[in-house]
Design an enzyme around this catalytic site. Structure first.
Site, PDB file in Angstrom:
ATOM      1  N   ASP A 129       0.704  -1.194  -0.038  1.00  0.00           N
ATOM      2  CA  ASP A 129      -0.427  -0.158  -0.223  1.00  0.00           C
ATOM      3  C   ASP A 129       1.008   0.992  -0.031  1.00  0.00           C
ATOM      4  OD1 ASP A 129      -2.370   1.366   0.242  1.00  0.00           O
ATOM      5  OD2 ASP A 129      -2.063   1.222   1.758  1.00  0.00           O
ATOM      6  N   ASP A 155       2.443   5.420  -4.957  1.00  0.00           N
ATOM      7  CA  ASP A 155       1.401   6.436  -4.824  1.00  0.00           C
ATOM      8  C   ASP A 155       3.086   7.579  -5.097  1.00  0.00           C
ATOM      9  OD1 ASP A 155       0.838   8.509  -4.098  1.00  0.00           O
ATOM     10  OD2 ASP A 155       0.299   7.375  -2.080  1.00  0.00           O
ATOM     11  N   GLU A 211      -1.685   6.197  -8.039  1.00  0.00           N
ATOM     12  CA  GLU A 211      -2.786   7.209  -7.799  1.00  0.00           C
ATOM     13  C   GLU A 211      -2.583   8.434  -8.337  1.00  0.00           C
ATOM     14  OE1 GLU A 211      -2.725   7.975  -3.421  1.00  0.00           O
ATOM     15  OE2 GLU A 211      -3.105   9.322  -3.224  1.00  0.00           O
ATOM     16  N   HIS A 234      -8.011   9.778   4.004  1.00  0.00           N
ATOM     17  CA  HIS A 234      -7.538   8.717   4.859  1.00  0.00           C
ATOM     18  C   HIS A 234      -7.818   8.844   6.475  1.00  0.00           C
ATOM     19  CE1 HIS A 234      -4.118   7.951   1.444  1.00  0.00           C
ATOM     20  NE2 HIS A 234      -5.111   6.709   2.246  1.00  0.00           N
ATOM     21  N   GLY A 272      -9.455   5.568   1.828  1.00  0.00           N
ATOM     22  CA  GLY A 272      -9.601   6.657   2.812  1.00  0.00           C
ATOM     23  C   GLY A 272     -11.204   6.696   3.149  1.00  0.00           C
ATOM     24  N   ALA A 273     -11.671   5.200   3.000  1.00  0.00           N
ATOM     25  CA  ALA A 273     -13.216   4.875   2.430  1.00  0.00           C
ATOM     26  C   ALA A 273     -14.067   4.186   4.326  1.00  0.00           C
ATOM     27  CB  ALA A 273     -13.280   3.595   1.826  1.00  0.00           C
ATOM     28  N   ASN A 322     -10.019   0.031   0.528  1.00  0.00           N
ATOM     29  CA  ASN A 322      -9.647   0.370   0.930  1.00  0.00           C
ATOM     30  C   ASN A 322     -10.157   0.544   2.377  1.00  0.00           C
ATOM     31  OD1 ASN A 322      -7.512   0.860  -1.359  1.00  0.00           O
ATOM     32  ND2 ASN A 322      -6.444   1.158  -0.674  1.00  0.00           N
ATOM     33  N   THR A 323      -9.385  -0.042   3.062  1.00  0.00           N
ATOM     34  CA  THR A 323      -9.773   0.057   5.473  1.00  0.00           C
ATOM     35  C   THR A 323      -8.923  -0.120   6.001  1.00  0.00           C
ATOM     36  OG1 THR A 323     -12.215  -1.020   4.886  1.00  0.00           O
ATOM     37  CG2 THR A 323     -12.364  -0.366   7.164  1.00  0.00           C
ATOM     38  N   THR A 329      -8.923   2.423   9.196  1.00  0.00           N
ATOM     39  CA  THR A 329      -8.848   3.033  10.183  1.00  0.00           C
ATOM     40  C   THR A 329     -10.120   2.056  11.130  1.00  0.00           C
ATOM     41  OG1 THR A 329      -8.246   5.733   9.487  1.00  0.00           O
ATOM     42  CG2 THR A 329      -9.594   5.479  10.702  1.00  0.00           C
TER      43      THR A 329
HETATM   44  P1  13P Z   1      -9.144   4.230   5.442  1.00  0.00           P
HETATM   45  O1  13P Z   1      -8.120   5.347   6.211  1.00  0.00           O
HETATM   46  O2  13P Z   1     -10.041   5.538   5.956  1.00  0.00           O
HETATM   47  O3  13P Z   1      -9.377   3.790   6.291  1.00  0.00           O
HETATM   48  O4  13P Z   1      -8.291   4.073   4.355  1.00  0.00           O
HETATM   49  C1  13P Z   1      -7.185   3.546   4.206  1.00  0.00           C
HETATM   50  C2  13P Z   1      -6.432   3.640   3.175  1.00  0.00           C
HETATM   51  O5  13P Z   1      -6.780   4.283   1.980  1.00  0.00           O
HETATM   52  C3  13P Z   1      -5.049   2.978   3.120  1.00  0.00           C
HETATM   53  O6  13P Z   1      -4.264   2.802   2.130  1.00  0.00           O
HETATM   54  O1  G3H Z   2      -3.954   4.397   3.697  1.00  0.00           O
HETATM   55  C1  G3H Z   2      -2.683   4.573   4.698  1.00  0.00           C
HETATM   56  C2  G3H Z   2      -3.102   3.340   5.569  1.00  0.00           C
HETATM   57  O2  G3H Z   2      -3.713   4.290   6.409  1.00  0.00           O
HETATM   58  C3  G3H Z   2      -2.219   3.016   6.039  1.00  0.00           C
HETATM   59  O3  G3H Z   2      -1.091   3.914   7.372  1.00  0.00           O
HETATM   60  O4  G3H Z   2       1.086   3.987   6.933  1.00  0.00           O
HETATM   61  O5  G3H Z   2      -0.108   3.966   8.936  1.00  0.00           O
HETATM   62  O6  G3H Z   2       0.220   2.463   7.813  1.00  0.00           O
HETATM   63  P1  G3H Z   2      -0.115   4.263   8.259  1.00  0.00           P
HETATM   64 ZN    ZN Z   3      -5.129   4.862   1.598  1.00  0.00          ZN
END
Ligand code: 13P
Ligand code: G3H
Ligand code: ZN
Length: 305
Positions: free
Chosen positions: A81, A103, A133, A177, A208-209, A250-251, A253
């Site tokens: 990611d 990215d 992206e 995010h 960021g969903a 993507n999830t 959070t």
């Molecule tokens: P959230 O922070 O909304 O869960 O998004 C995560 C994300 O986009 C990881 O790439």
């Molecule tokens: O989109 C990103 C994810 O939430 C990853 O976050 O870089 O803190 O692991 P992180």
């Molecule tokens: Zn992301």
């Protein structure tokens, strides 16, 4: 061993549903997500950010995901990611990830194209697919996003995909995010998404969903968290985006919030119990519930075959 991300997302695109991408940092997250996907007979994408790799090590995370995928009878992909560090990207390609994300979204259009194209060439040589992206998804996490949203331009998206040869495209349509997504309410630009969809044929990705469910936030706050001002994307808007052509959601959070609430509860309600397993098992269960709900939102229940 892992399933190709192109296979999982290609099937989803043809079937008009989305597949959930979940960020993993440790054993409990992997087990929670894979248990949820197995229970619901759904494909799933496990993803490691560069932050997760810094924390746990790519080899450990790879081994966890590999064990899960060998034991589970569902399609599982392993994805990098928000790849930005070429050394990490190269290692993920060599070790056998199913797909990687480059990215380069903070760069200007031409530099984003040049960088993305270079990574596409590297990855495709090994048969690994690439997410890129265009535009910037907002958010509070400095590692992966800027605070301001720069919306994806549909015409630029078409040119970007043609010139880079990327396999999936993350679009900025108003998501963000982290847990502090907006001041006010989420308003996804579905018209913009529709225009992008008309011009771009590859699977589109919604970052960021997370929904930041109120009940979970209240639970965490009840046990001492300070989450003032958090805000998520309502499930109805995620579903609407899937209807307009999003194929990967993507999830991260929501899993973090579930973990946080459950750990706080375990520690506060059982002050004499210091066994890590008794603290982490409820967190694993809570994260599994979140993963199940996200899989339902994606519409991929029963799509494992
Ligand atoms: P959230 O922070 O909304 O869960 O998004 C995560 C994300 O986009 C990881 O790439
Ligand atoms: O989109 C990103 C994810 O939430 C990853 O976050 O870089 O803190 O692991 P992180
Ligand atoms: Zn992301």
């Amino acid at each position: 061993m892992f399933t190709a991300t192109t296979k999982i997302l290609g099937k989803a695109q043809r079937g008009h549903y989305a597949v959930a991408h979940f960020n993993i940092n440790n054993l409990e997250m992997v087990q929670a997500i894979v248990n949820a996907a197995m229970k619901l007979k759904s494909p799933v994408i496990l993803a490691t950010s560069e932050g997760a790799i810094q924390y746990a090590g790519m080899d450990y995370l790879y081994a966890l995901a590999k064990t899960a995928s060998e034991q589970a009878n569902i399609p599982i992909a392993l994805h990098l990611d928000h790849g930005r560090d070429i050394t990490i990207i190269q290692k993920a390609i060599n070790i056998g990830y199913s797909s990687i994300m480059i990215d380069a979204s903070p760069e200007d259009f031409e530099n984003n194209i040049a960088l993305t194209k270079k990574i596409v060439q590297l990855a495709h040589r090994k048969g690994i697919s690439v997410e890129a992206e265009l535009g910037t998804i907002g958010g509070a996490e400095d590692e992966v996003s800027s605070r301001k949203i720069r919306y994806t331009d549909p015409l630029q998206a078409q040119e970007f995909v043609e010139r880079t040869g990327c396999d999936f495209l993350a679009v900025a349509i108003g998501t963000s995010h982290g847990a502090y997504k907006f001041q006010g309410e989420a308003q996804l630009q579905l018209d913009r998404l529709r225009e992008i969809r008309k011009k771009v044929r590859i699977p589109l990705v919604l970052h960021g969903a997370s929904g930041v469910p109120e009940k979970m936030v209240q639970e965490a706050q009840h046990y001492g968290a300070d989450l003032t001002g958090v805000e998520g994307i309502p499930e109805a808007q995620v579903k609407a985006a899937i209807k307009e052509g999003i194929t990967k959601v993507n999830t991260d959070t929501d899993l973090r919030l579930a973990f946080d609430a459950a750990v706080r509860k375990a520690i506060m309600t059982k002050p004499k119990d210091f066994d890590p397993r008794h603290i982490l098992a409820p967190a694993r269960e809570a994260m599994q519930k979140v993963a199940e709900q996200r899989i339902w939102v994606c519409g991929s229940v029963g799509k494992a075959r």
